[in-house]
Design a protein around this motif. Structure first.
Motif, PDB file in Angstrom:
ATOM      1  N   GLU A   1       7.264  14.779  -9.756  1.00 33.01           N
ATOM      2  CA  GLU A   1       7.388  13.373  -9.378  1.00 33.01           C
ATOM      3  C   GLU A   1       7.818  13.264  -7.912  1.00 33.01           C
ATOM      4  O   GLU A   1       8.697  13.991  -7.452  1.00 33.01           O
ATOM      5  N   TYR A   2       7.191  12.344  -7.196  1.00 33.93           N
ATOM      6  CA  TYR A   2       7.542  12.085  -5.805  1.00 33.93           C
ATOM      7  C   TYR A   2       7.762  10.590  -5.617  1.00 33.93           C
ATOM      8  O   TYR A   2       7.146   9.758  -6.314  1.00 33.93           O
ATOM      9  N   TRP A   3       8.627  10.271  -4.635  1.00 33.87           N
ATOM     10  CA  TRP A   3       8.954   8.871  -4.358  1.00 33.87           C
ATOM     11  C   TRP A   3       8.769   8.567  -2.882  1.00 33.87           C
ATOM     12  O   TRP A   3       9.003   9.418  -2.018  1.00 33.87           O
ATOM     13  N   GLY A   4       8.372   7.330  -2.616  1.00 38.78           N
ATOM     14  CA  GLY A   4       8.337   6.844  -1.251  1.00 38.78           C
ATOM     15  C   GLY A   4       9.713   6.385  -0.819  1.00 38.78           C
ATOM     16  O   GLY A   4      10.668   6.391  -1.600  1.00 38.78           O
TER      17      GLY A   4
ATOM     18  N   SER B   1       0.847  -1.192   0.000  1.00 40.75           N
ATOM     19  CA  SER B   1       0.000   0.000   0.000  1.00 40.75           C
ATOM     20  C   SER B   1       0.879   1.238   0.000  1.00 40.75           C
ATOM     21  O   SER B   1       1.979   1.229   0.565  1.00 40.75           O
ATOM     22  N   CYS B   2       0.374   2.291  -0.599  1.00 41.67           N
ATOM     23  CA  CYS B   2       1.098   3.563  -0.614  1.00 41.67           C
ATOM     24  C   CYS B   2       0.071   4.677  -0.490  1.00 41.67           C
ATOM     25  O   CYS B   2      -0.771   4.847  -1.381  1.00 41.67           O
TER      26      CYS B   2
ATOM     27  N   TYR C   1       9.380   0.673  -4.571  1.00 40.59           N
ATOM     28  CA  TYR C   1       9.191   2.100  -4.345  1.00 40.59           C
ATOM     29  C   TYR C   1       7.876   2.562  -4.965  1.00 40.59           C
ATOM     30  O   TYR C   1       7.553   2.230  -6.108  1.00 40.59           O
ATOM     31  N   CYS C   2       7.156   3.344  -4.208  1.00 46.71           N
ATOM     32  CA  CYS C   2       5.951   3.979  -4.711  1.00 46.71           C
ATOM     33  C   CYS C   2       6.335   5.306  -5.356  1.00 46.71           C
ATOM     34  O   CYS C   2       7.216   6.023  -4.861  1.00 46.71           O
ATOM     35  N   GLU C   3       5.656   5.613  -6.439  1.00 47.37           N
ATOM     36  CA  GLU C   3       5.908   6.863  -7.148  1.00 47.37           C
ATOM     37  C   GLU C   3       4.589   7.505  -7.512  1.00 47.37           C
ATOM     38  O   GLU C   3       3.627   6.796  -7.854  1.00 47.37           O
TER      39      GLU C   3
END
Length: 116
Positions: free
Chosen positions: A104-107, A21-22, A94-96
């Motif tokens: 753009e964002y990353w977990g 989950s993200c 990795y969630c994006e």
């Protein structure tokens, strides 16, 4: 600014299942796409699956038929259901997310290990 918090990784035996989950939070939640990438040791990060605004999905060939990506816009959350896991699925996942402005964002990443 968007923050992504991932959960659901862990150790599973071959043939098993996991659900990642993200959850996205922050001011700019006009999200265009959300997806999952993975990176195994000494390998490049690769796209696993993505879901675009409107529901269109993309999958890596290696996971088609085994993984399912879904998105709950009310919760700003994306899920990755992973079935029939194989040792070669072992990686940091990795969630994006990409906003409608193209940012753009990353977990932080979550480890998935498939091993007996």
């Amino acid at each position: 600014q968007v923050q992504l918090v991932e959960s659901g990784g862990g150790l599973v035996q071959p043939g098993g299942s996991l659900r990642l989950s993200c959850a996205a939070s922050g001011r700019d939640l006009s999200i265009y796409a959300m997806g999952w990438y993975r990176q195994a040791p000494e390998k490049q990060r690769e796209l696993v699956a993505a879901v675009l605004s409107g529901g269109r999905t993309n999958y890596a060939d290696s996971v088609k038929g085994r993984f399912t990506i879904s998105r709950d816009d009310a919760k700003n959350t994306v899920y990755l259901q992973m079935n029939s896991l194989k040792p070669e699925d072992t990686a940091v996942y990795y969630c994006e997310c990409v906003t409608i402005r193209g940012v753009e964002y990353w977990g932080q990443g979550t480890q998935v290990t498939v091993s007996s």
